[in-house]
Design an enzyme around this catalytic site. Structure first.
Site, PDB file in Angstrom:
ATOM      1  N   ARG A  65      17.214  25.913 -31.586  1.00 33.35           N
ATOM      2  CA  ARG A  65      17.707  26.654 -32.751  1.00 33.35           C
ATOM      3  C   ARG A  65      16.509  27.224 -33.509  1.00 33.35           C
ATOM      4  O   ARG A  65      15.970  26.581 -34.405  1.00 33.35           O
ATOM      5  CB  ARG A  65      18.534  25.743 -33.653  1.00 33.35           C
ATOM      6  CG  ARG A  65      19.823  25.270 -33.002  1.00 33.35           C
ATOM      7  CD  ARG A  65      20.653  24.431 -33.941  1.00 33.35           C
ATOM      8  NE  ARG A  65      20.003  23.175 -34.288  1.00 33.35           N
ATOM      9  CZ  ARG A  65      20.509  22.256 -35.112  1.00 33.35           C
ATOM     10  NH1 ARG A  65      21.675  22.477 -35.688  1.00 33.35           N
ATOM     11  NH2 ARG A  65      19.875  21.145 -35.356  1.00 33.35           N
ATOM     12  N   ASP A  67      14.246  29.191 -36.107  1.00 31.27           N
ATOM     13  CA  ASP A  67      14.419  29.387 -37.543  1.00 31.27           C
ATOM     14  C   ASP A  67      14.377  30.857 -37.928  1.00 31.27           C
ATOM     15  O   ASP A  67      14.067  31.724 -37.105  1.00 31.27           O
ATOM     16  CB  ASP A  67      13.326  28.639 -38.308  1.00 31.27           C
ATOM     17  CG  ASP A  67      13.483  27.127 -38.242  1.00 31.27           C
ATOM     18  OD1 ASP A  67      14.618  26.661 -38.050  1.00 31.27           O
ATOM     19  OD2 ASP A  67      12.468  26.427 -38.375  1.00 31.27           O
ATOM     20  N   TYR A 125       6.165  27.593 -26.090  1.00 33.65           N
ATOM     21  CA  TYR A 125       6.104  28.414 -27.298  1.00 33.65           C
ATOM     22  C   TYR A 125       4.715  29.050 -27.397  1.00 33.65           C
ATOM     23  O   TYR A 125       3.719  28.490 -26.927  1.00 33.65           O
ATOM     24  CB  TYR A 125       6.320  27.570 -28.549  1.00 33.65           C
ATOM     25  CG  TYR A 125       7.742  27.141 -28.798  1.00 33.65           C
ATOM     26  CD1 TYR A 125       8.604  27.918 -29.585  1.00 33.65           C
ATOM     27  CD2 TYR A 125       8.235  25.948 -28.284  1.00 33.65           C
ATOM     28  CE1 TYR A 125       9.903  27.517 -29.826  1.00 33.65           C
ATOM     29  CE2 TYR A 125       9.539  25.536 -28.520  1.00 33.65           C
ATOM     30  CZ  TYR A 125      10.368  26.326 -29.298  1.00 33.65           C
ATOM     31  OH  TYR A 125      11.657  25.930 -29.535  1.00 33.65           O
ATOM     32  N   ARG A 217       4.594  25.189 -35.334  1.00 36.43           N
ATOM     33  CA  ARG A 217       4.012  25.854 -36.506  1.00 36.43           C
ATOM     34  C   ARG A 217       3.010  24.937 -37.220  1.00 36.43           C
ATOM     35  O   ARG A 217       2.002  25.407 -37.762  1.00 36.43           O
ATOM     36  CB  ARG A 217       5.125  26.296 -37.455  1.00 36.43           C
ATOM     37  CG  ARG A 217       5.940  27.465 -36.909  1.00 36.43           C
ATOM     38  CD  ARG A 217       7.215  27.690 -37.691  1.00 36.43           C
ATOM     39  NE  ARG A 217       6.970  27.948 -39.100  1.00 36.43           N
ATOM     40  CZ  ARG A 217       7.930  28.014 -40.020  1.00 36.43           C
ATOM     41  NH1 ARG A 217       9.204  27.840 -39.662  1.00 36.43           N
ATOM     42  NH2 ARG A 217       7.624  28.255 -41.276  1.00 36.43           N
TER      43      ARG A 217
END
Length: 265
Positions: A65, A67, A125, A217
């Site tokens: 999911r 952001d 990622y 992140r």
């Protein structure tokens, strides 16, 4: 046949089967992947397109999911369907209805019971930083603009090496996660750079068996602390061992994050 090039289907009962969709999107205009009643989301526009073509109320599962503001090159979405429309025609029809910033890259048959979240083995990622004094123009919604001096990518790579392996990543998780365990395995982490848009484009690419809330992140924010010279590379190991989120670097802004690919058996 509708304007999207896909024939409408009747309502008679048909056997259920599963499909795997590979979806790319620019997340700048969306409040994330997951449907919300009053905000635009990637799931929302995909559901609308699916309904228009199949007349089904879809139940999608996604590999992750993402952001608000986060992008994807290879988000994977699973759906159980009774539609008899062949995959290549679904691909064409969905893309005809979706906005320009969401693209279906592939529609493929999937195993019975396929669940895009639970069946994923590895995810990759990429976090993108633009280091330089001049603000980016074309990439402004796709990078973290770092203007506070040059970043040492070699030191960032040395710091990132401490994260490879199976560890408790509690210190790199933002509050709000519902995960019962904070142990994950990172199999690969690289830091690369190249000239770009008046500065240096730095890519932090991470592959693992799963990621905690805002983990990538926070990895990016932590490695930037090393790259700017505020901390030595071995400090990353200390952060990891502390299991204390307050010891790590900042949570890097969302626009630099891309879900690159998801791997399955």
């Amino acid at each position: 046949m509708g304007d999207n090039g896909v024939a409408n289907e009747g309502s008679q009962a048909r056997p259920t089967h599963w499909l795997k969709l590979t979806v790319a999107y620019d997340g700048a205009a969306y409040a994330g992947w997951q449907w919300q009643p009053s905000e635009p989301t990637v799931q929302g526009v995909l559901q609308d397109a699916w309904r228009s073509i199949t007349h089904e109320e879809p139940c999608f599962t996604a590999s992750g999911r993402t952001d608000a503001g986060v992008h994807a090159e290879g988000q994977v979405v699973g759906v159980e369907t009774t539609s008899t429309i062949e995959p290549r025609r679904l691909l064409r029809g969905l893309n005809a209805l979706l906005p320009d910033d969401v693209v279906i890259r592939a529609v493929e048959p999937a195993p019975v019971g396929f669940h895009a979240t639970h069946d994923a083995l590895r995810k990759t990622y990429r976090y993108q930083v633009l280091s330089g004094p001049v603000p980016p123009l074309f990439d402004r919604k796709h990078v973290w603009h770092w203007r506070a001096g040059q970043l040492d990518t070699e030191r960032m790579g040395q710091g990132g090496a401490y994260l490879v392996g199976r560890h408790d990543f509690a210190s790199l998780e933002s509050t709000g996660s519902e995960r019962s365990s904070t142990v994950r395995t990172i199999t690969d982490l690289t830091v690369t750079s190249r000239p770009a848009d008046g500065g240096e484009r730095i890519d932090i690419t991470v592959t693992g068996d799963g990621f905690l809330y805002n983990m990538v992140r926070t990895i990016a924010g932590t490695l930037v602390e090393v790259g700017r010279g505020a901390k030595p590379p071995e400090w990353v190991a200390e952060v990891l061992a502390s299991r204390d989120r307050g010891r790590a670097g900042q949570t890097a802004p969302p626009q630099g994050l891309f879900l690159v690919r998801v791997e399955y058996a």
